[in-house]
Design an enzyme around this catalytic site. Structure first.
Site, PDB file in Angstrom:
ATOM      1  N   THR A 285      33.298  36.226  24.134  1.00 48.52           N
ATOM      2  CA  THR A 285      33.981  35.224  24.954  1.00 48.52           C
ATOM      3  C   THR A 285      34.506  34.100  24.073  1.00 48.52           C
ATOM      4  O   THR A 285      34.089  33.938  22.929  1.00 48.52           O
ATOM      5  CB  THR A 285      33.028  34.584  25.985  1.00 48.52           C
ATOM      6  N   ASP A 286      35.391  33.304  24.627  1.00 46.11           N
ATOM      7  CA  ASP A 286      35.679  32.016  24.028  1.00 46.11           C
ATOM      8  C   ASP A 286      34.564  31.059  24.454  1.00 46.11           C
ATOM      9  O   ASP A 286      33.697  31.398  25.271  1.00 46.11           O
ATOM     10  CB  ASP A 286      37.060  31.511  24.460  1.00 46.11           C
ATOM     11  N   TYR A 287      34.582  29.873  23.902  1.00 43.03           N
ATOM     12  CA  TYR A 287      33.494  28.906  24.036  1.00 43.03           C
ATOM     13  C   TYR A 287      33.161  28.599  25.495  1.00 43.03           C
ATOM     14  O   TYR A 287      33.995  28.080  26.229  1.00 43.03           O
ATOM     15  CB  TYR A 287      33.899  27.621  23.298  1.00 43.03           C
TER      16      TYR A 287
END
Length: 744
Positions: A285-287
């Site tokens: 995932t992104d952050y």
């Protein structure tokens, strides 16, 4: 038979293995992974699917108690923002010496356009059209990052960007899917090399999957809604190219796509990435993107968010800890199959094994290699070369540029003339204090024989109305033989979370330019623009005799700009994003559709604006030179092709000026009649050609049947007979044209 809406837009290739592993090596690594997987508890497996940030503060890296405890317990598989040979060794030792199975950590970092040696921002690199140079920049970034203990870089960013209001356009390749695909391949090869176990390579990560560059209103993190046709025709091809080049990992996007957040979209990950493209690497995932499923309104709490993400095909959770906290209970309740957990862990361990970490966890954490491999003279020289190649000469009336080498006094006016903040955002471990400012670069080029006068004149801060420094700037400009206006954005204005509704020059810079240009009369005035996006330059273009788009050039910024301004390098860059006349035109891009009422057919009832032309200020592919190039004698070797025949296209390119120069000859095609509406032109090939004054060269391009394929209304790739127009020239709006026919 009509295909379902999810039919593959691109025919599946053989299994897309990370790092282009050979089948034999893949089987060897898989056996190693399976042996380890059999011994893992469910908690240890979930730990491998968890990524946390390291604790780094202004006094230097340190290991915090929370992450230390999790690492010792085998509850962390990856750490990001961890670099420095000693620090990564310290972290790695916690995992290897204390966790039950001693599985090493994977260290990731945003190495977007260099680690310590900073190259031009990616949008600037794309403007070089130099794929070898882009690959070399990525390899140098990998060499430096790996020397500092990093294993994995969160790049390339492959979001097609057609709206310059979005700050992250600086991080990507521009607006064209074909060129972006070529750049994706170059970046992945530069980062990963051909041997993942070499110590000068990093695992690459294609991001953001998918459609992030189309956020509504150009506003960061916003909604995306588009047809499957547009998604697959425009936004997915660069990702497919990256995976075909062996890209090891993929990162999810923050945005929702057609009503479903990308991080929980099975269409993207299970159907397209896995079933259609056969991707064998892992998805991160992104952050905190899983946590954000709650804010999107599709998950009622952490448990449901984790369930939706993992069942959609997301393998690793960055930062929010939802997998760590929730997956065990979800498996126990039967809401998530343990086989799905095993699948994710296999993919993660495969990347670790391919990098050689299972055999030697410390192979990247080498203090001596770190000491000798970072910010070397050779790396700085490479950064300088690519920076020069990235710059685009937008305007040069009366041959203001190159500046005369005989001037005795030069005034540098503007907020970006004497600052080292020229490396751009997302600069990894780059240090602005190690960058070359424009003033320093000019002094290096001119020596002590030329007097340099400098004044900021006006701020480039958004909303500033301060004009108090303009009078002094004008006074200095009047004393000089020539003037350089150093204008543009602040670095933080072209970045993540840096969308701008008004993309004109911030502050009172336009007023500063107007006053200076009026005051100096016929003296040469050259404007150098430092920015991370296409700006609205209509008012500046009306008064500025010469404009050089320098982007954020990186560590060697000042030296590279000086090389171009004084003719030591003849600019050859070409735009990969359209510059609008007005922000009201955006999104604006060259490969748009025609309409049933295009401009020019009816004076009133046409697709047009009442107040400005439809055309951009500067089109895709545009860029001037200090010399002149002419195209002539476009010739097709036959009027039609059929079957597997290829069409040979020849054109003569002549340097009709007085300087050696490099031209980017661009080939575009237009399908004149098809079963669906087709773009008015599409880039299909290009050649970078360097010619001496007066030299002519015949360039040969080839068009094959496959290059004429397109996605039809049923989302099937088709090649249909009919008439096509070919265009070869210096930009998307110039060149020689001819027609040919594709027969059955």
């Amino acid at each position: 038979m009509t295909r379902p809406h999810y039919a593959p837009a691109i025919a599946p290739q053989p299994t897309a293995l990370p790092f282009e592993l050979s089948p034999i090596r893949y089987r060897e690594l898989t056996a190693q992974v399976e042996s380890l997987l059999e011994r893992m508890t469910l908690e240890e497996k979930i730990g491998q699917m968890t990524q946390f940030t390291s604790n780094r503060d202004t006094t230097g890296p340190s290991v915090g108690s929370d992450i230390e405890q999790d690492i010792r317990a085998g509850r962390v598989g990856s750490v990001f923002n961890a670099f420095d040979a000693d620090f990564t060794r310290e972290l790695q030792q916690l995992a290897v010496d204390n966790s039950r199975l001693g599985i090493p950590l994977l260290f990731g970092y945003d190495i977007i356009h260099g680690f310590r040696t900073i190259f031009p921002i990616p949008l600037g690199q794309a403007a070089s059209w130099n794929l070898d140079g882009i690959e070399r920049a990525a390899h140098i970034a990998a060499t430096e990052g790996a020397a500092a203990g990093v294993h994995w870089s969160f790049t390339p960013m492959l979001d097609i960007s057609r709206d310059p209001r979005w700050g992250r356009v600086m991080e990507g390749p521009g607006e064209d899917p074909w060129l972006a695909s070529q750049i994706a391949t170059a970046q992945v090869r530069g980062l990963q090399g051909h041997d993942p176990e070499a110590t000068d390579t990093l695992a690459a990560c294609a991001k953001h999957f998918a459609g992030y560059g189309a956020v509504e209103a150009g506003r960061e993190y916003n909604t995306v809604d588009m047809s499957q046709w547009r998604l697959r025709s425009v936004y997915l091809p660069p990702f497919k190219a990256a995976l075909d080049a062996g890209c090891a990992t993929v990162m999810t996007a923050f945005n929702s796509l057609n009503g479903l957040p990308a991080t929980a979209d099975p269409l993207l990950f299970e159907r397209i990435l896995r079933d259609e493209w056969q991707f064998q690497g892992f998805v991160v995932t992104d952050y905190t993107a899983i946590m954000e499923l709650e804010r999107h309104g599709v998950a009622d709490g952490a448990r449901q968010a984790a369930k939706k993400a993992v069942n959609a095909g997301v393998d690793m959770d960055m930062q929010d800890g939802y997998y760590l906290d929730e997956l065990g209970g979800l498996v126990e309740s039967g809401e998530v199959a343990e086989a799905r957990i095993d699948q994710a862990v296999r993919r993660i361990l495969l990347v670790k094994a391919a990098l050689g970490l299972l055999e030697d966890p410390y192979r990247y954490s080498d203090r001596e290699r770190e000491r000798t491999s970072i910010l070397t003279d050779a790396h700085r020289q490479a950064a300088r070369e690519l920076a020069r190649e990235s710059m685009v000469l937008l305007k040069n009336d009366e041959q203001v540029l190159p500046l005369s080498k005989d001037i005795s006094t030069l005034a540098v006016i503007g907020p970006l003339g004497n600052t080292q903040e020229v490396i751009g955002s997302w600069h990894a471990d780059g240090d602005a204090e190690q960058a070359i400012s424009l003033m320093t670069g000019l002094r290096n080029r001119l020596g002590d024989g030329v007097e340099l006068l400098q004044a900021e004149g006006a701020s480039n801060e958004i909303g500033s109305t301060d004009t108090s420094g303009i009078d002094e700037a004008v006074r200095l400009a009047e004393q000089a033989d020539a003037v350089i206006l150093a204008l543009g954005e602040r670095q933080e204005y072209a970045d993540e979370a840096a969308s701008r509704a008004d993309i004109r020059l911030p502050g009172m810079q336009l007023e500063l330019a107007r006053r200076v240009i009026e005051a100096v009369g016929d003296k040469p005035v050259a404007t150098v623009l430092f920015n991370g996006r296409p700006l609205e330059l209509t008012d500046l273009e009306a008064i500025a005799p010469a404009m050089l788009e320098a982007w954020w050039p990186g560590s060697e910024a000042g030296n590279a700009v000086a090389d171009v301004l004084f003719g030591d390098y003849n600019p050859s860059g070409k735009l990969t994003m359209t510059f609008p006349r007005s922000v009201g035109q955006v999104p604006l891009y060259y490969n748009h559709f025609n309409t049933g009422r295009p401009k020019g057919v009816d004076p009133k009832y046409a697709s047009q604006y009442l107040d400005i032309p439809n055309t951009p200020l500067y089109p895709f592919g545009f860029g001037l030179s200090y010399t002149e190039f002419e195209y002539s004698r476009l010739d097709l070797d036959r009027p039609s092709i059929s079957g597997e025949q290829a069409l040979s296209i020849r054109v003569t390119l002549t340097n009709s000026g007085e300087r050696r120069g490099t031209e980017v000859a661009q080939l575009y095609l237009r399908d004149l009649t098809a079963s669906v509406v087709r773009p008015v032109r599409e880039l299909k090939d290009f050649q970078r050609v360097t010619l001496e004054p007066g030299e002519s060269r015949t360039l040969t391009f080839w068009i094959t049947r496959d290059q004429l394929a397109f996605l039809d209304a049923e989302l099937a790739m088709r090649v249909q007979p009919g008439r096509f127009e070919v265009q070869i020239g210096s930009s998307s709006e110039a060149g020689q044209t001819a027609e040919f026919v594709l027969e059955e």
